[in-house]
Design an enzyme around this catalytic site. Structure first.
Site, mmCIF file in Angstrom:
data_model
loop_
_atom_site.group_PDB
_atom_site.id
_atom_site.type_symbol
_atom_site.label_atom_id
_atom_site.label_comp_id
_atom_site.label_asym_id
_atom_site.label_seq_id
_atom_site.Cartn_x
_atom_site.Cartn_y
_atom_site.Cartn_z
ATOM 1 N N HIS A 68 0.828 -1.200 0.000
ATOM 2 C CA HIS A 68 0.000 0.000 0.000
ATOM 3 C C HIS A 68 0.864 1.253 0.000
ATOM 4 O O HIS A 68 1.947 1.284 0.600
ATOM 5 C CB HIS A 68 -0.976 0.008 1.179
ATOM 6 C CG HIS A 68 -0.359 0.121 2.533
ATOM 7 N ND1 HIS A 68 -0.168 1.327 3.165
ATOM 8 C CD2 HIS A 68 0.096 -0.820 3.394
ATOM 9 C CE1 HIS A 68 0.367 1.125 4.357
ATOM 10 N NE2 HIS A 68 0.550 -0.169 4.523
ATOM 11 N N ASP A 185 6.243 2.094 6.394
ATOM 12 C CA ASP A 185 4.982 1.370 6.297
ATOM 13 C C ASP A 185 4.069 2.179 5.386
ATOM 14 O O ASP A 185 3.443 3.129 5.832
ATOM 15 C CB ASP A 185 4.395 1.214 7.705
ATOM 16 C CG ASP A 185 3.013 0.617 7.735
ATOM 17 O OD1 ASP A 185 2.588 0.025 6.739
ATOM 18 O OD2 ASP A 185 2.332 0.780 8.777
ATOM 19 N N GLU A 219 -5.326 1.009 2.765
ATOM 20 C CA GLU A 219 -4.930 0.005 3.743
ATOM 21 C C GLU A 219 -4.992 0.537 5.167
ATOM 22 O O GLU A 219 -5.417 -0.177 6.090
ATOM 23 C CB GLU A 219 -3.515 -0.498 3.440
ATOM 24 C CG GLU A 219 -3.116 -1.752 4.214
ATOM 25 C CD GLU A 219 -2.536 -1.457 5.608
ATOM 26 O OE1 GLU A 219 -2.415 -2.401 6.407
ATOM 27 O OE2 GLU A 219 -2.211 -0.270 5.889
ATOM 28 N N GLU A 220 -4.583 1.782 5.368
ATOM 29 C CA GLU A 220 -4.476 2.313 6.722
ATOM 30 C C GLU A 220 -5.833 2.459 7.414
ATOM 31 O O GLU A 220 -5.891 2.632 8.635
ATOM 32 C CB GLU A 220 -3.749 3.657 6.721
ATOM 33 C CG GLU A 220 -2.266 3.580 6.343
ATOM 34 C CD GLU A 220 -1.409 2.861 7.374
ATOM 35 O OE1 GLU A 220 -1.942 2.430 8.411
ATOM 36 O OE2 GLU A 220 -0.195 2.730 7.131
ATOM 37 N N ASP A 240 4.163 -6.029 3.265
ATOM 38 C CA ASP A 240 3.988 -4.882 4.151
ATOM 39 C C ASP A 240 5.161 -4.871 5.129
ATOM 40 O O ASP A 240 6.115 -5.630 4.981
ATOM 41 C CB ASP A 240 2.634 -4.984 4.866
ATOM 42 C CG ASP A 240 2.057 -3.635 5.251
ATOM 43 O OD1 ASP A 240 2.842 -2.751 5.649
ATOM 44 O OD2 ASP A 240 0.834 -3.467 5.163
ATOM 45 N N HIS A 320 4.385 3.257 12.911
ATOM 46 C CA HIS A 320 3.439 4.362 13.038
ATOM 47 C C HIS A 320 4.048 5.572 13.747
ATOM 48 O O HIS A 320 3.330 6.459 14.219
ATOM 49 C CB HIS A 320 2.143 3.931 13.735
ATOM 50 C CG HIS A 320 1.249 3.116 12.846
ATOM 51 N ND1 HIS A 320 -0.084 2.917 13.123
ATOM 52 C CD2 HIS A 320 1.494 2.468 11.686
ATOM 53 C CE1 HIS A 320 -0.625 2.176 12.175
ATOM 54 N NE2 HIS A 320 0.326 1.883 11.286
#
Length: 347
Positions: A68, A185, A219-220, A240, A320
Protein backbone atom coordinates in the site's frame (compact mmCIF):
# COMPACT_ATOMS: atom_id res chain seq x y z
CA UNK A 1 20.50 -8.76 -7.65
CA UNK A 2 22.52 -6.43 -5.44
CA UNK A 3 22.68 -3.90 -8.30
CA UNK A 4 19.01 -3.16 -7.60
CA UNK A 5 19.72 -2.03 -4.06
CA UNK A 6 20.60 1.54 -5.06
CA UNK A 7 17.64 1.75 -7.44
CA UNK A 8 15.16 0.56 -4.80
CA UNK A 9 16.53 3.09 -2.30
CA UNK A 10 16.13 5.87 -4.87
CA UNK A 11 12.52 4.87 -5.47
CA UNK A 12 11.88 4.73 -1.73
CA UNK A 13 13.10 8.31 -1.33
CA UNK A 14 10.94 9.44 -4.23
CA UNK A 15 7.91 7.68 -2.73
CA UNK A 16 8.34 9.06 0.77
CA UNK A 17 8.75 12.57 -0.66
CA UNK A 18 5.20 12.40 -2.06
CA UNK A 19 2.54 13.21 0.52
CA UNK A 20 -0.13 10.50 0.36
CA UNK A 21 -2.27 9.94 3.46
CA UNK A 22 -5.30 7.72 2.91
CA UNK A 23 -7.82 9.50 0.71
CA UNK A 24 -5.19 11.86 -0.74
CA UNK A 25 -3.17 9.49 -2.90
CA UNK A 26 -3.59 10.84 -6.43
CA UNK A 27 -0.06 12.19 -6.73
CA UNK A 28 1.65 9.01 -5.59
CA UNK A 29 -0.44 6.82 -7.92
CA UNK A 30 0.31 9.21 -10.80
CA UNK A 31 3.98 8.65 -9.97
CA UNK A 32 3.55 4.86 -10.05
CA UNK A 33 1.75 4.95 -13.39
CA UNK A 34 4.54 7.00 -14.91
CA UNK A 35 7.32 4.82 -13.47
CA UNK A 36 5.74 1.56 -14.65
CA UNK A 37 5.08 2.96 -18.10
CA UNK A 38 8.76 3.92 -18.31
CA UNK A 39 9.63 0.28 -17.55
CA UNK A 40 7.35 -0.92 -20.35
CA UNK A 41 4.33 -2.09 -18.33
CA UNK A 42 0.69 -1.15 -18.71
CA UNK A 43 -0.55 -0.12 -15.24
CA UNK A 44 -4.30 0.04 -14.71
CA UNK A 45 -5.94 2.45 -12.29
CA UNK A 46 -8.88 0.99 -10.38
CA UNK A 47 -12.03 3.02 -9.69
CA UNK A 48 -11.04 3.03 -6.05
CA UNK A 49 -7.71 4.61 -6.93
CA UNK A 50 -5.25 1.73 -6.65
CA UNK A 51 -2.79 0.62 -9.33
CA UNK A 52 -2.75 -2.90 -10.79
CA UNK A 53 0.08 -4.20 -12.99
CA UNK A 54 0.28 -7.51 -14.86
CA UNK A 55 3.93 -8.68 -14.83
CA UNK A 56 3.27 -11.66 -17.09
CA UNK A 57 3.68 -15.38 -16.57
CA UNK A 58 2.22 -18.51 -18.10
CA UNK A 59 0.66 -20.62 -15.36
CA UNK A 60 -3.10 -20.20 -15.02
CA UNK A 61 -3.28 -19.82 -11.24
CA UNK A 62 -1.93 -16.34 -10.60
CA UNK A 63 -0.38 -14.77 -7.53
CA UNK A 64 -0.97 -11.16 -6.49
CA UNK A 65 1.62 -9.26 -4.46
CA UNK A 66 0.14 -6.22 -2.71
CA UNK A 67 1.70 -3.19 -1.05
CA UNK A 68 0.00 0.00 0.00
CA UNK A 69 1.11 3.54 -0.76
CA UNK A 70 -1.38 5.33 1.46
CA UNK A 71 0.09 6.56 4.72
CA UNK A 72 -1.00 7.96 8.05
CA UNK A 73 -1.89 11.62 8.19
CA UNK A 74 -4.56 14.04 9.39
CA UNK A 75 -7.18 16.50 8.27
CA UNK A 76 -8.22 19.84 9.67
CA UNK A 77 -11.11 19.27 12.06
CA UNK A 78 -11.54 22.82 13.36
CA UNK A 79 -10.21 26.26 12.61
CA UNK A 80 -9.77 27.83 16.01
CA UNK A 81 -10.56 31.45 16.69
CA UNK A 82 -6.88 32.10 17.45
CA UNK A 83 -5.85 30.93 13.96
CA UNK A 84 -4.56 27.50 15.01
CA UNK A 85 -5.82 24.22 13.49
CA UNK A 86 -7.25 21.26 15.37
CA UNK A 87 -6.60 17.85 13.82
CA UNK A 88 -8.51 14.64 13.19
CA UNK A 89 -6.20 11.66 12.49
CA UNK A 90 -6.33 9.60 9.31
CA UNK A 91 -5.48 6.05 10.34
CA UNK A 92 -3.85 5.10 13.64
CA UNK A 93 -1.58 8.13 13.89
CA UNK A 94 -0.59 8.70 17.50
CA UNK A 95 -0.72 12.33 18.64
CA UNK A 96 2.39 11.94 20.80
CA UNK A 97 4.57 11.26 17.73
CA UNK A 98 3.62 14.54 16.02
CA UNK A 99 4.86 17.20 18.42
CA UNK A 100 7.33 19.65 16.78
CA UNK A 101 6.93 17.99 13.36
CA UNK A 102 6.77 20.20 10.29
CA UNK A 103 3.83 19.72 7.97
CA UNK A 104 2.01 20.92 4.88
CA UNK A 105 -1.67 21.83 4.62
CA UNK A 106 -3.26 21.21 1.21
CA UNK A 107 -6.41 23.13 0.35
CA UNK A 108 -8.94 21.78 -2.15
CA UNK A 109 -8.13 24.61 -4.54
CA UNK A 110 -4.40 24.14 -5.01
CA UNK A 111 -2.80 26.18 -2.23
CA UNK A 112 -0.22 24.54 0.02
CA UNK A 113 0.78 26.09 3.35
CA UNK A 114 3.45 25.11 5.86
CA UNK A 115 3.13 24.76 9.60
CA UNK A 116 4.32 22.94 12.70
CA UNK A 117 2.48 20.64 15.08
CA UNK A 118 2.83 21.85 18.66
CA UNK A 119 1.34 21.28 22.08
CA UNK A 120 -1.25 23.93 22.91
CA UNK A 121 0.63 26.64 24.81
CA UNK A 122 3.92 25.05 23.82
CA UNK A 123 6.40 27.36 25.55
CA UNK A 124 7.74 25.63 28.66
CA UNK A 125 8.75 29.04 30.09
CA UNK A 126 5.07 30.00 30.05
CA UNK A 127 3.28 26.69 30.57
CA UNK A 128 4.13 25.13 33.93
CA UNK A 129 2.26 21.93 33.01
CA UNK A 130 4.22 21.39 29.80
CA UNK A 131 6.07 18.25 30.90
CA UNK A 132 3.10 16.65 32.64
CA UNK A 133 0.59 17.11 29.82
CA UNK A 134 -0.48 13.92 28.01
CA UNK A 135 -0.33 14.56 24.28
CA UNK A 136 -3.74 13.94 22.69
CA UNK A 137 -5.59 15.36 19.71
CA UNK A 138 -7.42 17.62 22.15
CA UNK A 139 -4.25 19.48 23.13
CA UNK A 140 -2.04 19.51 20.04
CA UNK A 141 -2.54 21.93 17.17
CA UNK A 142 -1.05 23.16 13.91
CA UNK A 143 0.65 26.54 14.07
CA UNK A 144 0.60 27.97 10.55
CA UNK A 145 3.68 29.70 9.16
CA UNK A 146 1.48 32.56 7.99
CA UNK A 147 0.52 35.90 9.48
CA UNK A 148 -2.79 34.75 10.94
CA UNK A 149 -4.35 35.80 14.22
CA UNK A 150 -7.92 34.58 13.85
CA UNK A 151 -10.08 31.95 12.25
CA UNK A 152 -11.17 34.52 9.69
CA UNK A 153 -7.53 35.10 8.69
CA UNK A 154 -7.09 31.36 8.14
CA UNK A 155 -10.23 31.04 6.03
CA UNK A 156 -9.06 33.91 3.84
CA UNK A 157 -6.07 31.72 2.91
CA UNK A 158 -8.52 29.13 1.54
CA UNK A 159 -8.00 26.63 4.37
CA UNK A 160 -11.14 24.78 5.44
CA UNK A 161 -12.20 21.79 7.51
CA UNK A 162 -11.28 18.50 5.85
CA UNK A 163 -8.09 19.84 4.26
CA UNK A 164 -5.23 17.34 4.46
CA UNK A 165 -2.32 17.86 6.82
CA UNK A 166 0.80 15.93 5.74
CA UNK A 167 3.87 15.48 7.90
CA UNK A 168 7.50 15.53 6.78
CA UNK A 169 8.90 12.01 6.24
CA UNK A 170 12.47 13.05 7.21
CA UNK A 171 13.99 10.21 5.18
CA UNK A 172 17.61 9.36 5.97
CA UNK A 173 19.86 6.44 5.01
CA UNK A 174 22.86 6.01 7.29
CA UNK A 175 26.36 4.85 6.40
CA UNK A 176 25.69 1.68 8.38
CA UNK A 177 22.71 0.85 6.16
CA UNK A 178 19.83 1.85 8.40
CA UNK A 179 16.83 3.44 6.72
CA UNK A 180 14.98 5.98 8.86
CA UNK A 181 11.77 7.68 7.80
CA UNK A 182 8.12 8.12 8.45
CA UNK A 183 5.94 5.96 6.23
CA UNK A 184 8.33 3.04 5.65
CA UNK A 185 4.98 1.37 6.30
CA UNK A 186 4.51 0.67 3.48
CA UNK A 187 6.54 2.65 0.99
CA UNK A 188 9.64 0.53 1.64
CA UNK A 189 7.86 -2.60 0.43
CA UNK A 190 6.28 -0.65 -2.44
CA UNK A 191 9.80 0.22 -3.59
CA UNK A 192 10.76 -3.46 -3.31
CA UNK A 193 7.89 -4.40 -5.63
CA UNK A 194 9.05 -1.76 -8.08
CA UNK A 195 12.54 -3.27 -7.93
CA UNK A 196 11.22 -6.74 -8.77
CA UNK A 197 9.33 -5.35 -11.76
CA UNK A 198 12.50 -3.64 -12.99
CA UNK A 199 14.51 -6.84 -12.48
CA UNK A 200 12.13 -8.73 -14.79
CA UNK A 201 12.43 -6.14 -17.54
CA UNK A 202 16.20 -5.71 -17.26
CA UNK A 203 16.90 -9.44 -17.38
CA UNK A 204 14.20 -10.18 -19.98
CA UNK A 205 12.58 -12.70 -17.71
CA UNK A 206 8.98 -13.56 -16.95
CA UNK A 207 7.65 -15.18 -13.78
CA UNK A 208 6.91 -18.90 -14.03
CA UNK A 209 3.56 -18.11 -12.47
CA UNK A 210 1.44 -15.23 -13.62
CA UNK A 211 2.14 -12.37 -11.22
CA UNK A 212 0.21 -9.21 -10.54
CA UNK A 213 1.35 -6.28 -8.45
CA UNK A 214 -1.30 -4.27 -6.65
CA UNK A 215 -0.65 -0.92 -4.98
CA UNK A 216 -3.56 -0.17 -2.70
CA UNK A 217 -4.59 3.20 -1.27
CA UNK A 218 -6.94 2.48 1.65
CA UNK A 219 -4.93 0.01 3.74
CA UNK A 220 -4.48 2.31 6.72
CA UNK A 221 -8.24 2.42 7.30
CA UNK A 222 -8.86 -1.26 6.60
CA UNK A 223 -10.22 -1.83 3.10
CA UNK A 224 -7.30 -1.42 0.72
CA UNK A 225 -7.33 -4.78 -1.09
CA UNK A 226 -11.02 -5.52 -0.63
CA UNK A 227 -11.72 -5.12 -4.36
CA UNK A 228 -10.21 -5.36 -7.85
CA UNK A 229 -8.43 -8.71 -7.36
CA UNK A 230 -8.24 -10.38 -10.81
CA UNK A 231 -10.34 -13.52 -11.28
CA UNK A 232 -7.38 -15.83 -11.95
CA UNK A 233 -5.64 -15.01 -8.63
CA UNK A 234 -5.45 -17.91 -6.17
CA UNK A 235 -2.71 -16.58 -3.84
CA UNK A 236 -2.33 -13.09 -2.38
CA UNK A 237 0.88 -12.08 -0.62
CA UNK A 238 0.70 -8.84 1.31
CA UNK A 239 4.16 -7.24 1.21
CA UNK A 240 3.99 -4.88 4.15
CA UNK A 241 6.20 -3.99 7.10
CA UNK A 242 7.46 -6.70 9.42
CA UNK A 243 7.23 -6.00 13.15
CA UNK A 244 10.25 -5.36 15.38
CA UNK A 245 9.92 -5.04 19.15
CA UNK A 246 9.76 -6.87 22.47
CA UNK A 247 8.61 -10.47 22.07
CA UNK A 248 9.33 -10.41 18.32
CA UNK A 249 12.30 -12.34 16.88
CA UNK A 250 12.70 -10.24 13.72
CA UNK A 251 15.16 -7.35 13.50
CA UNK A 252 15.41 -4.65 10.85
CA UNK A 253 17.84 -6.86 8.91
CA UNK A 254 15.57 -9.83 8.17
CA UNK A 255 12.54 -10.41 6.04
CA UNK A 256 9.67 -11.16 8.39
CA UNK A 257 7.21 -13.94 7.58
CA UNK A 258 4.05 -13.54 9.63
CA UNK A 259 2.40 -16.70 10.94
CA UNK A 260 -0.47 -14.94 12.71
CA UNK A 261 -1.67 -11.43 13.52
CA UNK A 262 -4.79 -9.84 15.00
CA UNK A 263 -6.90 -11.28 12.18
CA UNK A 264 -5.79 -14.84 12.88
CA UNK A 265 -3.32 -17.26 11.30
CA UNK A 266 -2.18 -16.86 7.71
CA UNK A 267 -2.62 -19.74 5.27
CA UNK A 268 -0.47 -22.54 6.62
CA UNK A 269 0.65 -24.04 3.30
CA UNK A 270 1.50 -20.74 1.60
CA UNK A 271 3.36 -19.48 4.65
CA UNK A 272 5.29 -22.77 4.83
CA UNK A 273 6.22 -22.47 1.14
CA UNK A 274 7.68 -19.02 1.80
CA UNK A 275 9.64 -20.29 4.82
CA UNK A 276 11.02 -23.23 2.80
CA UNK A 277 12.03 -20.87 -0.01
CA UNK A 278 13.90 -18.63 2.44
CA UNK A 279 15.70 -21.65 3.93
CA UNK A 280 16.62 -23.15 0.55
CA UNK A 281 18.03 -19.86 -0.74
CA UNK A 282 19.77 -18.96 2.53
CA UNK A 283 17.76 -15.79 2.92
CA UNK A 284 17.85 -14.28 6.40
CA UNK A 285 14.29 -14.43 7.74
CA UNK A 286 12.21 -14.61 10.91
CA UNK A 287 8.78 -16.08 11.60
CA UNK A 288 6.67 -14.11 14.05
CA UNK A 289 3.24 -13.52 15.52
CA UNK A 290 2.17 -9.86 15.47
CA UNK A 291 -0.04 -8.99 18.46
CA UNK A 292 -1.59 -5.77 17.09
CA UNK A 293 -1.66 -5.84 13.30
CA UNK A 294 -3.91 -6.37 10.29
CA UNK A 295 -2.95 -6.40 6.62
CA UNK A 296 -4.42 -5.74 3.19
CA UNK A 297 -4.95 -9.42 2.48
CA UNK A 298 -7.35 -9.77 5.40
CA UNK A 299 -9.58 -7.21 3.69
CA UNK A 300 -9.38 -9.42 0.58
CA UNK A 301 -10.55 -12.46 2.54
CA UNK A 302 -13.37 -10.59 4.24
CA UNK A 303 -14.61 -9.49 0.83
CA UNK A 304 -15.22 -13.12 -0.05
CA UNK A 305 -12.29 -13.98 -2.32
CA UNK A 306 -11.33 -17.67 -2.33
CA UNK A 307 -7.57 -17.34 -1.99
CA UNK A 308 -4.58 -18.44 0.03
CA UNK A 309 -3.03 -15.55 1.94
CA UNK A 310 0.37 -14.65 3.38
CA UNK A 311 2.23 -11.66 4.79
CA UNK A 312 5.92 -10.81 4.48
CA UNK A 313 8.03 -7.66 4.71
CA UNK A 314 11.25 -6.07 5.92
CA UNK A 315 11.53 -5.64 9.68
CA UNK A 316 10.49 -2.13 10.74
CA UNK A 317 10.96 -0.68 14.23
CA UNK A 318 8.82 2.08 15.82
CA UNK A 319 5.87 1.48 13.53
CA UNK A 320 3.44 4.36 13.04
CA UNK A 321 6.09 6.75 14.34
CA UNK A 322 9.55 7.66 13.06
CA UNK A 323 10.31 4.21 11.66
CA UNK A 324 13.59 2.37 11.08
CA UNK A 325 14.57 -0.53 8.86
CA UNK A 326 17.80 -1.66 7.21
CA UNK A 327 19.03 -2.25 3.67
CA UNK A 328 19.52 -5.94 4.54
CA UNK A 329 15.87 -6.35 5.49
CA UNK A 330 14.84 -4.61 2.29
CA UNK A 331 17.03 -6.81 0.11
CA UNK A 332 16.08 -10.02 1.94
CA UNK A 333 12.45 -9.20 1.11
CA UNK A 334 13.43 -8.60 -2.52
CA UNK A 335 15.32 -11.90 -2.65
CA UNK A 336 12.48 -13.87 -1.09
CA UNK A 337 9.96 -12.51 -3.57
CA UNK A 338 12.29 -13.19 -6.50
CA UNK A 339 13.08 -16.73 -5.33
CA UNK A 340 9.48 -17.66 -4.52
CA UNK A 341 7.93 -16.30 -7.71
CA UNK A 342 10.63 -17.80 -9.92
CA UNK A 343 11.53 -16.63 -13.42
CA UNK A 344 12.14 -17.93 -16.89
CA UNK A 345 14.35 -16.36 -19.53
CA UNK A 346 12.52 -15.01 -22.56
CA UNK A 347 13.44 -16.18 -26.04
Amino acid sequence: MEQYQTWILEKLQELTAIDSPTGFTGRVTDYLVEEYQKMGYEPVRTYKGGILIDLGGTEKEAVLTASHVDTLGAVTAEIKENGRLKLSPVGALCASTLETENCRIYTRFGEVYEGTCQLVNASSHVNGEFSQTVRTYQNIEIVLDENVRSGEDVRKLGIDNGDYVCFDPVTKITKSGYIKSRFLDDKLSAAVLMGYAKFLKDTKRTPKRKVYQYFTVFEEIGHGASASVPEDVTDVISVDMGCVGEGISCTEKEVSICAKDSGGPYHYDLTTELIKTAREHEISYAVDVYPFYTSDVEATLKSGYDIRHALIGPGVYASHGYERSHINGMMNTFRLLSAYLGTEEQD
